[in-house]
Design a protein around this motif. Structure first.
Motif, PDB file in Angstrom:
ATOM      1  N   VAL A   1     -10.859  -6.500   7.144  1.00  0.00           N
ATOM      2  CA  VAL A   1      -9.556  -5.860   7.289  1.00  0.00           C
ATOM      3  C   VAL A   1      -9.754  -4.343   7.275  1.00  0.00           C
ATOM      4  N   VAL A   2      -9.261  -3.672   8.316  1.00  0.00           N
ATOM      5  CA  VAL A   2      -9.311  -2.209   8.391  1.00  0.00           C
ATOM      6  C   VAL A   2      -8.051  -1.644   7.739  1.00  0.00           C
ATOM      7  N   LEU A   3      -8.232  -0.729   6.798  1.00  0.00           N
ATOM      8  CA  LEU A   3      -7.121  -0.067   6.096  1.00  0.00           C
ATOM      9  C   LEU A   3      -7.249   1.436   6.337  1.00  0.00           C
ATOM     10  N   ASP A   4      -6.308   2.013   7.063  1.00  0.00           N
ATOM     11  CA  ASP A   4      -6.309   3.446   7.380  1.00  0.00           C
ATOM     12  C   ASP A   4      -4.982   4.007   6.891  1.00  0.00           C
ATOM     13  N   PHE A   5      -5.018   4.929   5.924  1.00  0.00           N
ATOM     14  CA  PHE A   5      -3.779   5.345   5.261  1.00  0.00           C
ATOM     15  C   PHE A   5      -3.982   6.696   4.583  1.00  0.00           C
ATOM     16  N   GLY A   6      -2.870   7.298   4.180  1.00  0.00           N
ATOM     17  CA  GLY A   6      -2.955   8.577   3.496  1.00  0.00           C
ATOM     18  C   GLY A   6      -1.623   8.954   2.873  1.00  0.00           C
ATOM     19  N   ALA A   7      -1.695   9.743   1.829  1.00  0.00           N
ATOM     20  CA  ALA A   7      -0.506  10.242   1.137  1.00  0.00           C
ATOM     21  C   ALA A   7      -0.223  11.676   1.581  1.00  0.00           C
ATOM     22  N   ARG A   8       1.008  12.093   1.377  1.00  0.00           N
ATOM     23  CA  ARG A   8       1.404  13.489   1.553  1.00  0.00           C
ATOM     24  C   ARG A   8       1.839  14.015   0.190  1.00  0.00           C
TER      25      ARG A   8
ATOM     26  N   LEU B   1       0.832  -1.203   0.000  1.00  0.00           N
ATOM     27  CA  LEU B   1       0.000   0.000   0.000  1.00  0.00           C
ATOM     28  C   LEU B   1       0.869   1.256   0.000  1.00  0.00           C
ATOM     29  N   GLU B   2       1.855   1.287   0.873  1.00  0.00           N
ATOM     30  CA  GLU B   2       2.698   2.474   0.991  1.00  0.00           C
ATOM     31  C   GLU B   2       3.604   2.646  -0.218  1.00  0.00           C
ATOM     32  N   GLU B   3       4.142   1.552  -0.726  1.00  0.00           N
ATOM     33  CA  GLU B   3       5.009   1.643  -1.902  1.00  0.00           C
ATOM     34  C   GLU B   3       4.231   2.124  -3.115  1.00  0.00           C
ATOM     35  N   PHE B   4       2.968   1.711  -3.224  1.00  0.00           N
ATOM     36  CA  PHE B   4       2.146   2.186  -4.346  1.00  0.00           C
ATOM     37  C   PHE B   4       2.000   3.708  -4.273  1.00  0.00           C
ATOM     38  N   MET B   5       1.677   4.247  -3.095  1.00  0.00           N
ATOM     39  CA  MET B   5       1.511   5.694  -2.978  1.00  0.00           C
ATOM     40  C   MET B   5       2.798   6.420  -3.334  1.00  0.00           C
ATOM     41  N   LEU B   6       3.933   5.908  -2.873  1.00  0.00           N
ATOM     42  CA  LEU B   6       5.210   6.557  -3.154  1.00  0.00           C
ATOM     43  C   LEU B   6       5.585   6.455  -4.627  1.00  0.00           C
ATOM     44  N   ARG B   7       5.221   5.348  -5.255  1.00  0.00           N
ATOM     45  CA  ARG B   7       5.510   5.181  -6.687  1.00  0.00           C
ATOM     46  C   ARG B   7       4.596   6.018  -7.566  1.00  0.00           C
TER      47      ARG B   7
ATOM     48  N   PHE C   1       1.090   9.327   7.405  1.00  0.00           N
ATOM     49  CA  PHE C   1       1.311   8.643   8.686  1.00  0.00           C
ATOM     50  C   PHE C   1       1.561   7.176   8.361  1.00  0.00           C
ATOM     51  N   PRO C   2       2.123   6.393   9.291  1.00  0.00           N
ATOM     52  CA  PRO C   2       2.301   4.958   9.026  1.00  0.00           C
ATOM     53  C   PRO C   2       0.947   4.284   8.855  1.00  0.00           C
TER      54      PRO C   2
END
Length: 381
Positions: free
Chosen positions: A237-244, A195-201, A209-210
């Motif tokens: 499954v709870v998914l809580d996330f965000g991009a900057r 999930l995080e790598e997708f946002m960064l890519r 936030f983590p």
């Protein structure tokens, strides 16, 4: 108007400094020392300059502003300060010494011979201020203030809203990707990394936030840390996330189901959706954070889940992931147009599962404009 124009405002620094100066008479101060980096970022409207290190101080008086930094940042600061109404200094001295010099060099009258400092200043920093002012033969002029710049930041400019919409578009795309990627047998941590790598890519400057990925009983912990727990069929499954993006955050939560949910899970989801959508329909200027929170609690209680949320309904978002105003029982102030807040009702059943449904958006003159585009329908993998 171009995309660049939407994301930038060349007058933001001038306007934000003016907003701070307008508070001086009420505070009874003649100048203000800002040490919180997020507050400095907002006041200066600098991009791609500041990091996590608290290496800067901003001294604002009625007719001038100085940013004190060090050699690691001075070139970036000077470049960012071009055409802006502030001066950059990298003199090799402490921020306290820098402030004492500026204070000692101004003519002070009895009515405003006080220096506003933020309530977040550490005790060690305060001691340095005392020492520096004593060495400069100046009486201690300090007035502790309460959330002055944070309060100003609560009303967003158009360019700030555009930046958060952009961050949310990356976040929505990441959700679309992760629901195609996730499968039973994967670990929470594996899903988090993807999930995080997708946002960064895909355009994120960083993470807001983590990310939280919490399955089964772990989902009943609102701030669960993803680990080696395996995703299993029949769970949610709870998914809580965000991009900057461009220095601003996004924030969303969705709950996905690994197979068709059982009746209890479906009832929880239906209650969350009703609570979320009921609050979003009521948000507008004049509604208080307390009233919004209480509406969500009423909906959840009517569905048989009273007392199962436990946290505030929402919070402000901007440069930081948690800002003002909050949608919570303690906030009896009315919302105003330009407030950006989350709406995130949750239901947590310890030992079984938890769910949360979160959007964020901006309060407008006649309602609430949601930035989040991801569906509220059941998502079943």
């Amino acid at each position: 108007m171009t995309v660049f124009d939407e994301l930038n405002d060349p007058k933001a620094c001038e306007r934000h400094l003016a907003c701070l100066r307008e508070t001086f008479p009420e505070l009874g101060v003649g100048a203000f020392l800002v040490r919180d980096t997020s507050n400095i970022q907002w006041l200066t409207a600098f991009d791609d300059v500041f990091d996590e290190e608290a290496a800067h101080a901003l001294y604002v008086c009625p007719d001038h502003a100085w940013l004190h930094t060090d050699s690691r940042y001075v070139t970036a600061c000077e470049n960012a300060a071009r055409l802006k109404p502030l001066e950059v200094s990298a003199e090799r001295e402490t921020h306290a010494q820098f402030a004492a010099k500026r204070w000692g060099g101004r003519a002070t009258g009895a009515a405003d011979a006080l220096l506003g400092i933020e309530d977040g200043v550490s005790l060690a920093e305060y001691r340095r201020l005392q020492k520096a002012f004593a060495e400069a033969d100046a009486e201690e002029p300090f007035v502790e203030t309460d959330g002055v710049v944070v309060g100003l930041r609560a009303v967003k400019d158009r360019y700030e809203i555009a930046r958060m919409r952009g961050a949310q578009s990356i976040t929505d795309a990441a959700f679309e990707h992760i629901v195609r990627y996730m499968r039973p047998g994967m670990m929470e941590r594996q899903v988090q990394l993807e999930l995080e790598e997708f946002m960064l890519r895909h355009g994120a400057q960083g993470l807001a936030f983590p990310s939280i990925v919490a399955t089964g009983p772990n989902g009943a912990s609102p701030h669960a840390i993803p680990g080696a727990t395996m995703l299993e069929a029949g769970q949610c499954v709870v998914l809580d996330f965000g991009a900057r993006s461009y220095g601003y955050c996004s924030d969303m939560t969705r709950t996905v189901f690994l197979g068709e949910p059982d009746p209890e899970m479906r009832a929880v989801w239906d209650a969350l959706r009703e609570a979320n959508e009921s609050v979003e329909a009521m948000l507008r200027p004049g509604v208080t954070g307390k009233e919004a929170h209480e509406r969500a609690e009423e909906v959840l209680a009517a569905a048989g889940f009273g007392g199962r949320m436990g946290h505030g309904l929402g919070h402000g978002v901007g440069i930081d992931i948690h800002e003002e105003p909050v949608l919570a029982p303690r906030n009896e102030r009315p919302l105003v147009a330009g407030n950006v807040v989350t709406v995130e009702p949750g239901i947590y059943l310890p030992g079984k599962f938890g769910m949360r449904l979160e959007d964020f958006g901006v309060v407008t003159d006649d309602g609430f404009d949601v930035f989040t585009n991801s569906t509220h329908d059941l998502v079943v993998i």
